[in-house]
Design a protein around this motif. Structure first.
Motif, PDB file in Angstrom:
ATOM      1  N   ARG A 360       6.391  14.092  -7.675  1.00  0.00           N
ATOM      2  CA  ARG A 360       7.454  14.261  -6.670  1.00  0.00           C
ATOM      3  C   ARG A 360       8.370  13.042  -6.668  1.00  0.00           C
ATOM      4  NH1 ARG A 360       5.166  14.521  -0.887  1.00  0.00           N
ATOM      5  NH2 ARG A 360       5.426  12.264  -0.965  1.00  0.00           N
ATOM      6  N   GLY A 361       9.665  13.283  -6.789  1.00  0.00           N
ATOM      7  CA  GLY A 361      10.622  12.188  -6.745  1.00  0.00           C
ATOM      8  C   GLY A 361      10.680  11.578  -5.361  1.00  0.00           C
ATOM      9  N   GLU A 362      10.590  10.262  -5.308  1.00  0.00           N
ATOM     10  CA  GLU A 362      10.579   9.558  -4.029  1.00  0.00           C
ATOM     11  C   GLU A 362      11.841   8.729  -3.823  1.00  0.00           C
ATOM     12  OE1 GLU A 362       6.972   9.342  -2.095  1.00  0.00           O
ATOM     13  OE2 GLU A 362       7.634  11.237  -2.941  1.00  0.00           O
ATOM     14  N   GLY A 363      12.691   8.775  -4.827  1.00  0.00           N
ATOM     15  CA  GLY A 363      13.893   7.953  -4.750  1.00  0.00           C
ATOM     16  C   GLY A 363      13.716   6.634  -5.477  1.00  0.00           C
ATOM     17  N   GLN A 364      14.818   6.078  -5.916  1.00  0.00           N
ATOM     18  CA  GLN A 364      14.827   4.783  -6.609  1.00  0.00           C
ATOM     19  C   GLN A 364      13.918   4.785  -7.830  1.00  0.00           C
ATOM     20  OE1 GLN A 364      13.830   2.136  -3.348  1.00  0.00           O
ATOM     21  NE2 GLN A 364      15.976   1.916  -2.799  1.00  0.00           N
ATOM     22  N   GLY A 365      13.855   5.930  -8.476  1.00  0.00           N
ATOM     23  CA  GLY A 365      13.080   6.014  -9.700  1.00  0.00           C
ATOM     24  C   GLY A 365      11.586   6.019  -9.498  1.00  0.00           C
TER      25      GLY A 365
ATOM     26  N   GLU B 322       1.300  10.420   0.542  1.00  0.00           N
ATOM     27  CA  GLU B 322       1.916  11.738   0.337  1.00  0.00           C
ATOM     28  C   GLU B 322       2.704  12.186   1.558  1.00  0.00           C
ATOM     29  OE1 GLU B 322      -1.424  14.116  -0.726  1.00  0.00           O
ATOM     30  OE2 GLU B 322      -1.490  13.379  -2.785  1.00  0.00           O
ATOM     31  N   ASP B 323       2.293  11.691   2.721  1.00  0.00           N
ATOM     32  CA  ASP B 323       3.031  12.018   3.943  1.00  0.00           C
ATOM     33  C   ASP B 323       4.296  11.184   4.097  1.00  0.00           C
ATOM     34  OD1 ASP B 323       0.154  12.669   6.142  1.00  0.00           O
ATOM     35  OD2 ASP B 323       1.196  13.907   4.654  1.00  0.00           O
ATOM     36  N   GLY B 324       4.442  10.215   3.185  1.00  0.00           N
ATOM     37  CA  GLY B 324       5.614   9.358   3.265  1.00  0.00           C
ATOM     38  C   GLY B 324       5.426   8.159   4.177  1.00  0.00           C
ATOM     39  N   ARG B 325       4.192   7.871   4.536  1.00  0.00           N
ATOM     40  CA  ARG B 325       3.911   6.737   5.438  1.00  0.00           C
ATOM     41  C   ARG B 325       3.436   5.555   4.598  1.00  0.00           C
ATOM     42  NH1 ARG B 325       0.325  10.435   9.454  1.00  0.00           N
ATOM     43  NH2 ARG B 325      -0.244   8.478  10.487  1.00  0.00           N
ATOM     44  N   ALA B 326       4.372   4.987   3.887  1.00  0.00           N
ATOM     45  CA  ALA B 326       4.030   3.991   2.873  1.00  0.00           C
ATOM     46  C   ALA B 326       3.410   2.732   3.473  1.00  0.00           C
ATOM     47  CB  ALA B 326       5.271   3.630   2.065  1.00  0.00           C
ATOM     48  N   ALA B 327       3.942   2.263   4.570  1.00  0.00           N
ATOM     49  CA  ALA B 327       3.431   1.012   5.133  1.00  0.00           C
ATOM     50  C   ALA B 327       1.961   1.166   5.558  1.00  0.00           C
ATOM     51  CB  ALA B 327       4.281   0.588   6.321  1.00  0.00           C
ATOM     52  N   GLU B 328       1.671   2.276   6.207  1.00  0.00           N
ATOM     53  CA  GLU B 328       0.281   2.512   6.607  1.00  0.00           C
ATOM     54  C   GLU B 328      -0.614   2.718   5.389  1.00  0.00           C
ATOM     55  OE1 GLU B 328       2.208   5.550   9.379  1.00  0.00           O
ATOM     56  OE2 GLU B 328       0.131   5.448  10.074  1.00  0.00           O
ATOM     57  N   ALA B 329      -0.070   3.408   4.399  1.00  0.00           N
ATOM     58  CA  ALA B 329      -0.839   3.619   3.175  1.00  0.00           C
ATOM     59  C   ALA B 329      -1.180   2.280   2.535  1.00  0.00           C
ATOM     60  CB  ALA B 329      -0.049   4.484   2.200  1.00  0.00           C
ATOM     61  N   ALA B 330      -0.215   1.374   2.512  1.00  0.00           N
ATOM     62  CA  ALA B 330      -0.455   0.067   1.895  1.00  0.00           C
ATOM     63  C   ALA B 330      -1.535  -0.695   2.653  1.00  0.00           C
ATOM     64  CB  ALA B 330       0.845  -0.738   1.867  1.00  0.00           C
ATOM     65  N   ARG B 349      -3.230   3.034  -6.573  1.00  0.00           N
ATOM     66  CA  ARG B 349      -2.610   3.688  -5.440  1.00  0.00           C
ATOM     67  C   ARG B 349      -1.950   2.639  -4.536  1.00  0.00           C
ATOM     68  NH1 ARG B 349      -4.727   8.594  -4.612  1.00  0.00           N
ATOM     69  NH2 ARG B 349      -5.161   8.559  -6.828  1.00  0.00           N
ATOM     70  N   LEU B 350      -2.607   1.502  -4.397  1.00  0.00           N
ATOM     71  CA  LEU B 350      -2.031   0.420  -3.587  1.00  0.00           C
ATOM     72  C   LEU B 350      -0.690  -0.021  -4.159  1.00  0.00           C
ATOM     73  CD1 LEU B 350      -2.122  -1.782  -1.390  1.00  0.00           C
ATOM     74  CD2 LEU B 350      -3.468  -3.176  -2.960  1.00  0.00           C
ATOM     75  N   SER B 351      -0.633  -0.147  -5.477  1.00  0.00           N
ATOM     76  CA  SER B 351       0.628  -0.579  -6.088  1.00  0.00           C
ATOM     77  C   SER B 351       1.733   0.416  -5.775  1.00  0.00           C
ATOM     78  CB  SER B 351       0.458  -0.770  -7.593  1.00  0.00           C
ATOM     79  OG  SER B 351       0.339   0.468  -8.264  1.00  0.00           O
ATOM     80  N   GLN B 352       1.409   1.701  -5.778  1.00  0.00           N
ATOM     81  CA  GLN B 352       2.418   2.719  -5.470  1.00  0.00           C
ATOM     82  C   GLN B 352       2.853   2.604  -4.010  1.00  0.00           C
ATOM     83  OE1 GLN B 352       0.151   6.156  -6.751  1.00  0.00           O
ATOM     84  NE2 GLN B 352       1.250   6.246  -8.692  1.00  0.00           N
ATOM     85  N   ALA B 353       1.884   2.385  -3.136  1.00  0.00           N
ATOM     86  CA  ALA B 353       2.230   2.267  -1.723  1.00  0.00           C
ATOM     87  C   ALA B 353       3.099   1.037  -1.473  1.00  0.00           C
ATOM     88  CB  ALA B 353       0.959   2.202  -0.878  1.00  0.00           C
ATOM     89  N   LEU B 354       2.766  -0.046  -2.125  1.00  0.00           N
ATOM     90  CA  LEU B 354       3.554  -1.264  -1.951  1.00  0.00           C
ATOM     91  C   LEU B 354       4.975  -1.080  -2.474  1.00  0.00           C
ATOM     92  CD1 LEU B 354       0.824  -3.863  -2.947  1.00  0.00           C
ATOM     93  CD2 LEU B 354       1.850  -3.622  -0.686  1.00  0.00           C
ATOM     94  N   ASP B 355       5.088  -0.359  -3.582  1.00  0.00           N
ATOM     95  CA  ASP B 355       6.430  -0.056  -4.106  1.00  0.00           C
ATOM     96  C   ASP B 355       7.227   0.737  -3.085  1.00  0.00           C
ATOM     97  OD1 ASP B 355       5.620   0.190  -7.608  1.00  0.00           O
ATOM     98  OD2 ASP B 355       7.125  -1.089  -6.632  1.00  0.00           O
ATOM     99  N   ARG B 356       6.620   1.758  -2.533  1.00  0.00           N
ATOM    100  CA  ARG B 356       7.326   2.589  -1.546  1.00  0.00           C
ATOM    101  C   ARG B 356       7.713   1.782  -0.327  1.00  0.00           C
ATOM    102  NH1 ARG B 356       6.123   4.902  -5.257  1.00  0.00           N
ATOM    103  NH2 ARG B 356       5.313   6.989  -5.597  1.00  0.00           N
ATOM    104  N   ALA B 357       6.846   0.814  -0.005  1.00  0.00           N
ATOM    105  CA  ALA B 357       7.101   0.010   1.196  1.00  0.00           C
ATOM    106  C   ALA B 357       8.072  -1.120   0.926  1.00  0.00           C
ATOM    107  CB  ALA B 357       5.777  -0.549   1.720  1.00  0.00           C
ATOM    108  N   GLY B 358       8.578  -1.174  -0.294  1.00  0.00           N
ATOM    109  CA  GLY B 358       9.577  -2.173  -0.627  1.00  0.00           C
ATOM    110  C   GLY B 358       9.005  -3.552  -0.922  1.00  0.00           C
ATOM    111  N   ARG B 359       7.721  -3.613  -1.188  1.00  0.00           N
ATOM    112  CA  ARG B 359       7.076  -4.913  -1.480  1.00  0.00           C
ATOM    113  C   ARG B 359       6.838  -4.998  -2.984  1.00  0.00           C
ATOM    114  NH1 ARG B 359       2.510  -4.100   3.078  1.00  0.00           N
ATOM    115  NH2 ARG B 359       1.516  -5.913   2.094  1.00  0.00           N
ATOM    116  N   ALA B 360       7.912  -5.186  -3.699  1.00  0.00           N
ATOM    117  CA  ALA B 360       7.882  -5.039  -5.157  1.00  0.00           C
ATOM    118  C   ALA B 360       6.972  -6.064  -5.843  1.00  0.00           C
ATOM    119  CB  ALA B 360       9.295  -5.141  -5.703  1.00  0.00           C
ATOM    120  N   ASP B 361       7.045  -7.299  -5.399  1.00  0.00           N
ATOM    121  CA  ASP B 361       6.245  -8.343  -6.068  1.00  0.00           C
ATOM    122  C   ASP B 361       4.751  -8.076  -5.894  1.00  0.00           C
ATOM    123  OD1 ASP B 361       8.533 -11.114  -5.331  1.00  0.00           O
ATOM    124  OD2 ASP B 361       8.530  -9.573  -6.901  1.00  0.00           O
ATOM    125  N   GLU B 362       4.378  -7.713  -4.674  1.00  0.00           N
ATOM    126  CA  GLU B 362       2.966  -7.408  -4.451  1.00  0.00           C
ATOM    127  C   GLU B 362       2.557  -6.160  -5.241  1.00  0.00           C
ATOM    128  OE1 GLU B 362       3.930  -7.890   0.011  1.00  0.00           O
ATOM    129  OE2 GLU B 362       1.746  -7.809  -0.099  1.00  0.00           O
TER     130      GLU B 362
END
Lengths: 607, 450
Positions: A360-365, B322-330, B349-362
């Motif tokens: 699923r695309g989440e945005g920003q690649g 999957e619910d889009g709650r990235a911060a809680e997921a992280a 999975r943590l790396s994906q959650a951190l990416d979604r939460a905008g914490r790229a370095d972590e």
């Protein structure tokens, strides 16, 4: 190439709530990450469960008689025999009707010499019949054990050219514009005989010419032919992990009709075992990226910087592995937007005991593997999936997925060699398999390449499917889609003529659909490049529907769509100045008229 | 075309709950084994001692085997009274072994006049010796002790059972499977061989075959000891093969007695139907089956009970993602990783959650750590296959031990180290002491009778 039809719900967006919660309680609908139709929207409702899957095989009746041969009867048990062949839809004579091309395969002559079989080409007669035309067209080449077909107008002359891949140099056939092709011996990749599988064309460097991505598989040969067995005494086809992978290649158009190998400059990895390739703007940043389905190794996502320099970000993007962090046996690939949020999603078919993958695309690649949540995993693990297409086949406004399945080894123990194809329908929440008691989808096959195309010109998408050692199928779509579809052909002038990389939004009935013209896609195959958009039910004439095209060259063009319009051709308006410094001019020749069905052409509307 | 890689961080222990033999450290078996084995293959002397009461002997062995010291000692006295010293000695040694006095058990067999003993006594002696060897990690000695016995008695189920266990322990999988199949054939009601066959195939990702073995094990004894463990392993294999409905049905059987009658009345293990591993597996299957709300409730309940359960945290984090709650997921996945730093899926999975939460370095750091774990997983899987194909390769086993240790699995590392040592011992004839010599170090005196 497959087209992604993307509907963005107006009221309910992705709404990713960041509010902390101590429980896993379901989020409120507005905050759901998988919204489909907005609450209360009458525009799109899932179709009532169909009575089976109404695709009818018309191949024999239409005269499209051909079968892919793999040479298994020789008893060599080579992995070469396992790939199968692809099919492609193309209007090579520009009469307005889709013609059909199919790879012929090959075999083994005495002494184990690998031989090829001729490519099959069928010329459409008004969508009511197919006439064998390979000999007349000059493409009945049997020099290479063939696998894939790729189609692209590499010289922007309005006539699609043809690439055939296989165990040997990929062959490029230039369309002469008179119903014939000529083999282009020195096209730039003719000297590389390494085993190629899928291929796709797209303009990767923004110069207005199509470039070529060629996926390659593994380093099998009779000099590297280990013995693998179902049992100690019975030989079988070896798995891909018995071999090293071969590096893929990116060829950039030079502008003089040839291509130059830019693989190293592009930053391609060399550790894949490529079977499927898709060229699409997956991060929606205006340039074409490349996704490669690899067999048993990580899938690759090459993110384009706009100048055909790529960063491989499959792992970071979440599309390299499955939800257990494992690489899968990936074969087919396509783009879709199942949740209609405007963000492209990726679909991949995989091996048995592996779920097919829906990212699923989440945005920003970024992507998330959601097969388990979306019902894909519930299909079970008995399918070996190959050719595939994501499209709204029943015109209910929600994406459907078709998959051609079939095993690869002679003596499988988990699932059978011949397998049922799949038709998956999305109901707004999950995908579910539509059972078929009979017909094509109710019988098992050893399926491989699959391509969607409207061969009969009725506005819905039909299918062509290649099988191993069985006749190919031409499946007429029997869903009742009358009046609900809009077929759009984009013609680039400053952009590549095929408009690969163009993005379209279709606004009608208060809804917005997003679509892209993509390159590659599927497995070894090429689909109808025209966009098949679905009008919302009851859209009416007010407010007027409109199409907005964002061309690869950077221009933007708006076109009003009359309520009764069912098909349109939009030509890139040369008067629109592209952003400075983007590309050099290419002249787009008007195609020679060879007749064809009328098409409304309001494309010259002012932007 | 499958690329699955076994995760040793999540790999089950290589010993089944229903053990075929107990394990006790031992030394100096070669002497006695050589003597007794030699006696087995030579013809008995023409004037053998008067045959002991066979039934008494067997009863004594049975009592000793279940550590019924009072009964066993009474039988030993009786046997000595009948001048059946050899038989008495074997029963006594068996009892010592059952009570954990392994060296005294060996010493006691030293005194058994194997040359005078009959076949049954010689056989029992060898089995005691072999069991002692197995407990001490001298798997190579087990094979040398029992190979002649099995050759002479192909239907000796106890010998097959012991051999299977010892060969499995050193990773000699093909012969282990052979002896397990023989054990299963000779003991049609014994569920343990199929249980171990299931475990072996599970370990090597042959899940379809594992399912068949587990089902046969349960069919043989639906109320076997460790039944819930077997059901859980079966359900996990079913889930891995994407048979989620079957897995849920299997999990539904947890904690309930399957049979009536004496077997059931004898007692099943304590119900573990609500164990966290089972609950998490059930929740994963429910997600796949579209029963998301049930899954949510189940995972929430698991974490309420066991807030640090790694499986629960990973599944909860996945649902949140999957619910889009990235911060809680992280946050949730971070807890999983902190508690279980070698869990690959948690890291990924943590790396994906951190990416979604905008914490790229972590996210990148988590991804790098996940990739390091993956590299070890891949190497472990490759070596695992190699160990099966090369049952005498000690280096492969040592490397497996190193990787298992690096993956935070000291128990698994110990198993592979022992396997390496056993293989090395089997390959080093110089280590064998000549017949008649005593092992180094003081021997432990037998316990005094009350």
């Amino acid at each position: 190439m497959f087209l992604a039809v993307i509907l963005a719900a107006v009221a309910a967006g992705c709404g990713r709530s960041a509010a902390p919660s101590r429980t896993l309680s379901a989020p409120p609908p507005a905050a759901s990450a998988t919204p489909v139709a907005p609450a209360g929207s009458p525009a799109f409702t899932p179709a009532a469960p169909a009575d089976g899957v109404p695709f009818v095989d018309r191949a024999a009746a239409l005269g499209a008689v051909a079968a892919y041969r793999a040479g298994g009867e020789a008893g060599h048990c080579t992995i070469l025999e396992s790939l199968g062949g692809g099919v492609g839809w193309l209007d090579y004579d520009r009469d307005g009707w889709l013609d059909l091309v199919a790879a012929g395969g090959g075999g083994f002559a005495d002494g184990g010499r690998i031989s090829g079989l001729a490519t099959a080409l069928f010329r459409s007669r008004g969508g009511r019949a197919f006439v064998p035309a390979a000999e007349a067209a000059g493409v009945a080449d049997a020099s290479v054990y063939s696998h894939g077909v790729a189609v692209g107008d590499v010289d922007n002359d309005g006539f699609p050219d043809l690439l055939v891949t296989g165990y040997g140099p990929a062959r490029l056939w230039r369309n002469n514009g008179d119903g014939t092709f000529a083999a282009q011996g020195a096209w730039g990749g003719e000297g590389d005989a390494r085993w190629s599988s899928s291929a796709g064309f797209a303009d990767c460097d923004g110069d207005g010419c199509l470039d070529l991505y060629l996926a390659r598989y593994v380093d099998w040969s009779f000099d590297n032919h280990p013995v693998c067995g179902a049992t100690k005494d019975v030989r079988d086809i070896c798995p891909p992990r018995s071999f090293a992978g071969l590096p893929d290649a990116l060829y950039l158009a030079t502008g003089d009709g040839t291509f130059a190998d830019a693989s190293a400059r592009a930053g391609l990895r060399t550790d894949g075992k490529g079977l499927g390739v898709l060229l699409a703007d997956v991060d929606v940043d205006g340039d074409v990226d490349i996704y490669v389905a690899n067999d048993t190794t990580d899938n690759f996502l090459y993110v384009n910087d706009g100048h055909a320099r790529f960063a491989e970000r499959g792992l970071e993007s979440g599309v390299a592995l499955d939800d257990q962090g494992l690489p899968n046996g990936s074969m087919g690939v396509d783009l879709c937007d199942f949740n209609r949020d405007g963000l492209p999603d990726l679909w991949v078919t995989n091996y048995e005991r592996e779920s097919f993958a829906l990212y699923r695309g989440e945005g920003q690649g970024q992507f998330l593997h959601v097969s388990r949540r979306l019902g894909i995993t519930a299909l079970g693990g008995l399918f070996v999936g190959f050719g595939t297409a994501c499209a709204d086949f029943d015109a209910d406004g929600l994406v459907d997925i078709v998959v051609a399945n079939g095993h690869v080894i002679k003596y499988p123990d988990a699932s059978p060699r011949r397998q049922l194809p799949l038709y998956l329908r999305f109901d707004g929440t999950r995908f579910a398999r539509v059972p078929a008691a009979d017909g094509y989808f109710g019988r098992d096959h050893e399926g491989r390449g699959l391509a969607a195309g409207d061969y009969d010109g009725d506005g819905d998408l039909d299918l062509a499917v290649s099988h191993v050692e069985d006749p190919l199928a031409v499946l007429e779509n029997g869903f009742d889609t009358r009046g609900r579809t809009l077929v759009v052909e984009l013609v680039g002038t400053r952009s590549n003529r095929d408009a690969v990389g163009a993005r379209v939004t279709f606004e009608a009935g208060g809804e917005t659909l997003h679509a892209q013209v993509t390159g590659g896609g599927g497995y070894l195959s090429h689909g109808d490049r025209r966009l098949h958009l679905v009008r919302p039910a009851g859209a009416g004439a007010a407010p007027p529907a409109r199409l907005v095209v964002t061309w690869p060259a950077g221009g933007r063009q708006e076109v009003a769509v009359p309520a009764d319009c069912r098909m349109m051709r939009i030509v890139e308006d040369a008067a629109i100045a592209p952003p400075a410094g983007r590309r050099r001019d290419t002249a787009a020749k008007a195609p020679a008229a060879l007749g064809g069905p009328p098409a409304s052409d309001p494309a010259k509307a002012s932007p | 075309m499958s690329g699955s890689v076994r995760d040793p961080a999540n790999e089950p222990t290589r010993r089944p709950a229903g053990r075929l033999v107990p394990l006790v450290p031992l030394a100096g078996l070669a002497v006695v084994a050589a003597v007794v084995a030699a006696a087995l293959v030579t013809a008995p002397p023409p004037e053998a001692a008067a045959a002991p009461s066979s039934e008494l002997f067997r009863a004594g062995l049975a009592a000793a085997g279940r550590n019924d010291a009072a009964t066993a000692r009474r039988i030993v006295r009786e046997l000595r009274g009948r001048d059946a010293a050899a038989a008495a000695g074997v029963v006594e040694s068996r009892l010592l072994l059952a009570r954990g006095f392994v060296q005294p058990a060996i010493d006691g067999l030293d005194a058994v006049d194997a040359a005078a003993a009959d076949d049954e006594i010689r056989r029992a002696s060898l089995l005691v010796l072999a069991e002692a060897a197995e407990r001490s990690g001298r798997q190579a000695d087990v094979a040398s002790i029992l190979a002649p016995l099995v050759a002479a008695n192909p239907d000796d189920v106890a010998a097959h059972r012991l051999l299977a266990a010892s060969l499995y322990d050193i990773g000699a999988i093909d012969p282990a499977i052979h002896h397990l199949r023989e054990t299963a054939r000779l003991a049609p009601r014994d569920p343990r061989p199929h249980r171990l066959l299931g475990l072996i195939h599970n370990d090597y990702e042959r899940y379809d075959e594992a399912i068949g073995f587990y089902e046969e094990s349960l069919a043989r004894d639906p109320d076997q000891p460790g039944r819930d463990e077997v059901l859980l392993e079966l359900a996990a294999c079913q889930a891995k093969t994407l048979r989620h409905a079957d897995a849920v049905a299997t999990l539904d059987r947890l904690g309930a007695k399957a049979a009536t009658g004496p077997a059931a009345a004898a007692g099943s293990p304590a119900a573990t139907g609500t164990g966290t591993a089972a609950a998490v597996l059930r929740a994963e299957c429910l997600v796949a089956l579209g029963r998301i709300d049930e899954a949510r409730g189940l995972v929430t309940a698991v974490l309420d009970r066991a807030p640090d359960d790694p499986g629960g945290l990973v599944l909860a984090g996945t649902i949140l993602l999957e619910d889009g709650r990235a911060a809680e997921a992280a946050e949730t996945l971070g807890r999983a990783v902190r508690g279980h730093p070698h869990d690959y899926v948690a890291r990924l999975r943590l790396s994906q959650a951190l990416d979604r939460a905008g914490r790229a370095d972590e996210a990148q750091a988590a991804r790098d750590a996940a990739e390091a774990i993956r590299a070890r997983r891949v190497e472990f899987a490759d070596l695992h296959r190699e160990a099966w194909e090369h049952p005498r390769d000690a280096k492969v086993r040592l490397r497996l031990a190193e990787i298992a240790a690096a993956m935070g699995r000291p128990d698994l590392a110990a198993v592979w180290r022992n396997a390496a040592a056993a293989v090395e011992a089997a390959a080093s004839p110089a280590e064998r002491r000549p017949p008649g010599s005593r092992p180094p170090g003081p021997s432990q005196p037998p316990p005094q009778e009350p």
